[in-house]
Motif scaffolding. Structure first.
Motif, PDB file in Angstrom:
ATOM      1  N   LYS A 167      -7.115 -12.636   2.498  1.00  0.00           N
ATOM      2  CA  LYS A 167      -8.204 -11.837   3.079  1.00  0.00           C
ATOM      3  C   LYS A 167      -7.663 -10.828   4.091  1.00  0.00           C
ATOM      4  O   LYS A 167      -8.148  -9.696   4.172  1.00  0.00           O
ATOM      5  CB  LYS A 167      -9.228 -12.744   3.780  1.00  0.00           C
ATOM      6  CG  LYS A 167      -9.990 -13.684   2.854  1.00  0.00           C
ATOM      7  CD  LYS A 167     -10.977 -12.970   1.969  1.00  0.00           C
ATOM      8  CE  LYS A 167     -11.558 -13.925   0.942  1.00  0.00           C
ATOM      9  NZ  LYS A 167     -12.268 -13.245  -0.133  1.00  0.00           N
TER      10      LYS A 167
ATOM     11  N   ARG B 198      -7.832  -3.285  -0.620  1.00  0.00           N
ATOM     12  CA  ARG B 198      -7.723  -3.575  -2.046  1.00  0.00           C
ATOM     13  C   ARG B 198      -8.034  -5.043  -2.288  1.00  0.00           C
ATOM     14  O   ARG B 198      -7.977  -5.852  -1.372  1.00  0.00           O
ATOM     15  CB  ARG B 198      -6.289  -3.282  -2.534  1.00  0.00           C
ATOM     16  CG  ARG B 198      -5.973  -1.801  -2.556  1.00  0.00           C
ATOM     17  CD  ARG B 198      -4.568  -1.543  -3.057  1.00  0.00           C
ATOM     18  NE  ARG B 198      -4.316  -2.201  -4.321  1.00  0.00           N
ATOM     19  CZ  ARG B 198      -3.156  -2.103  -4.995  1.00  0.00           C
ATOM     20  NH1 ARG B 198      -2.176  -1.382  -4.506  1.00  0.00           N
ATOM     21  NH2 ARG B 198      -2.997  -2.729  -6.141  1.00  0.00           N
ATOM     22  N   LYS B 199      -8.373  -5.374  -3.552  1.00  0.00           N
ATOM     23  CA  LYS B 199      -8.711  -6.752  -3.902  1.00  0.00           C
ATOM     24  C   LYS B 199      -7.532  -7.333  -4.685  1.00  0.00           C
ATOM     25  O   LYS B 199      -7.032  -6.697  -5.602  1.00  0.00           O
ATOM     26  CB  LYS B 199      -9.990  -6.716  -4.757  1.00  0.00           C
ATOM     27  CG  LYS B 199     -10.532  -8.053  -5.196  1.00  0.00           C
ATOM     28  CD  LYS B 199     -11.512  -8.642  -4.187  1.00  0.00           C
ATOM     29  CE  LYS B 199     -11.936 -10.064  -4.578  1.00  0.00           C
ATOM     30  NZ  LYS B 199     -10.915 -11.094  -4.323  1.00  0.00           N
ATOM     31  N   ALA B 200      -7.113  -8.551  -4.291  1.00  0.00           N
ATOM     32  CA  ALA B 200      -6.007  -9.209  -5.007  1.00  0.00           C
ATOM     33  C   ALA B 200      -6.510  -9.845  -6.299  1.00  0.00           C
ATOM     34  O   ALA B 200      -7.666 -10.250  -6.398  1.00  0.00           O
ATOM     35  CB  ALA B 200      -5.381 -10.273  -4.111  1.00  0.00           C
TER      36      ALA B 200
ATOM     37  N   GLU C  48      -5.921  -8.084   2.127  1.00  0.00           N
ATOM     38  CA  GLU C  48      -6.939  -7.310   1.407  1.00  0.00           C
ATOM     39  C   GLU C  48      -7.633  -6.326   2.352  1.00  0.00           C
ATOM     40  O   GLU C  48      -7.854  -5.167   2.012  1.00  0.00           O
ATOM     41  CB  GLU C  48      -7.998  -8.239   0.790  1.00  0.00           C
ATOM     42  CG  GLU C  48      -7.538  -8.928  -0.478  1.00  0.00           C
ATOM     43  CD  GLU C  48      -8.634  -9.764  -1.168  1.00  0.00           C
ATOM     44  OE1 GLU C  48      -8.458 -10.104  -2.325  1.00  0.00           O
ATOM     45  OE2 GLU C  48      -9.645 -10.081  -0.513  1.00  0.00           O
TER      46      GLU C  48
END
Lengths: 277, 277
Positions: B179, B187-189, B182
């Protein structure tokens, strides 16, 4: 110089910042030197995240005793953040618990398993400010306090993702630390920085002003301009910081036009040039 | 003993774990000793997060070369996580970039501003595994790589919020680090651990099995049972770990009945007792 001119016209100027690293006086001194306003700028014009946080803690834990002198038992606040933030919270009448009893920055599963309630004060609030020395042990201790006391307040001085520093580098902001502690504790922090409603209410309460006659000027859409929108003020984007003209065009074409500022100017100095001064 | 009995009946048993700290062989050795199955348990039965991550990197960066020997330029992976994770990624044919060139755990705005592209390899993937020595400098470097190369892969070995350890203490899990990175990188993992679809596909591809005839057994609703649901398997909750009978009742009364397991048993040993062995 523009800001000096505004103040000389008896136009009320407040400075609202998500910087939680400095007290109001510290912010005032820094800005007075920067703007050459030593003779005009007052500590009261400064609304920083550390001050906002201290006032929010007073309202929530002490029933809004404005001078910070509390009757009865003192409340304990666990802080991740700078010395400036700790001092502002202490000044507001709280015991700050952030003394590192252990210099280790890591923490093993075994150590976490053996954390003893006897050795640690139960805390009334956990506060997160930007800490460039954040580490896993601090994450463990903050989430320990939040799990231990379900009624413990959980406060974020801001939720900023990053700041742009130096040669277009992105410095992770306080919001990253907040997200880590939120996930560990499975709780949501109260944001007391821009663009929160809590900060709008604090400013409205302490400074007599009409939102319709106010102009919120800032270089970020997600904090400054949004804060103006939340407070129903007019908003002005300057292009001397984070937000670029491209960001504004992207926002416009994305259909979220209600997030746009009322006006855009390249830099704040333009106010004065336009006015013919 | 139940697991041993199942394997002796030629029932196929796979062990799927979000532990990214160990290689498949490491997991096998640990579990073989724990279950007294040295003679039966194979490395191939182990599906850990580190293995899943290495396979996902191969699929995404090397076009799924299963033996890990790559032609042409080697890809570079920046890892936050354990040595076990790094070794598994190296074994899969990648250069791992996590050697600490600086022992400092903090990082000032000035240092972030002066990060030089010349000194750092451009990386092809950033991988996050649980790191109990996580710190602000690691956060800065991971987000630097993600900002620098917009096509850089961003992989989470799991998104677990915490583990329960020792005397009912909550140890922050890998998801907290994910988190933070991110938020810094905006960006989203990709999650390659339970309950991700990516892991379901990996297991389906490498092990011939019919989901309708499979039973996913686990002690957590959010990872194990959800993983079973994502894979359209039957699911079984045991009450010897994280999930309690109260959690199941709460879930039932919350109206999210589709998240409930197919069956609940107090402990896995009960399978064998029921079967009369």
């Amino acid at each position: 110089a523009t800001v000096r001119w505004l103040m000389e016209q008896s136009i009320k100027v407040l400075f609202v910042t998500n910087n939680a690293g400095k007290s109001r006086l510290g912010l005032r001194d820094k800005l007075a030197a920067l703007l050459d306003c030593e003779d005009l700028l007052q500590e009261e014009q400064m609304v920083g995240s550390a001050y906002s946080c201290a006032r929010f803690l007073q309202q929530s834990l002490l029933g809004d005793i404005i001078d910070g002198t509390s009757s009865g038992e003192q409340k304990v606040v666990h802080v991740i953040g700078s010395d400036g933030l700790c001092r502002e919270i202490e000044k507001a009448g709280f015991i700050v618990d952030n003394v590192p009893t252990d210099l280790s920055t890591s923490m093993s599963a075994e150590e976490v398993g053996n954390i003893s309630d006897d050795e640690h004060m139960a805390v009334d609030a956990v506060v997160i400010g930007l800490d460039t020395a954040f580490n896993y042990r601090k994450l463990c201790m903050a989430s320990y306090h939040l799990h231990r006391n379900p009624s413990c307040l959980f406060v974020a001085t801001n939720e900023d993702a990053y700041d742009v520093v130096g040669l277009s580098r992105f410095q992770p902001g306080n919001g990253c630390i907040v997200k880590a502690v939120e996930h560990a504790s499975q709780r949501k922090a109260c944001n007391v920085g821009k663009p929160s409603q809590i900060l709008v209410e604090l400013v409205s309460k302490e400074h007599d002003f009409d939102p319709e006659k106010a102009l919120m000027v800032g270089d970020r859409l997600d904090t400054d301009v949004m804060f103006g929108h939340v407070g129903r003020m007019n908003t002005c984007s300057v292009l001397t910081g984070c937000t670029t003209a491209k960001d504004l065009l992207d926002l416009k074409s994305s259909g979220n036009e209600n997030e746009l500022p009322t006006v855009v100017i390249p830099f704040i100095g333009l106010c004065m040039e336009d006015s013919g001064v």
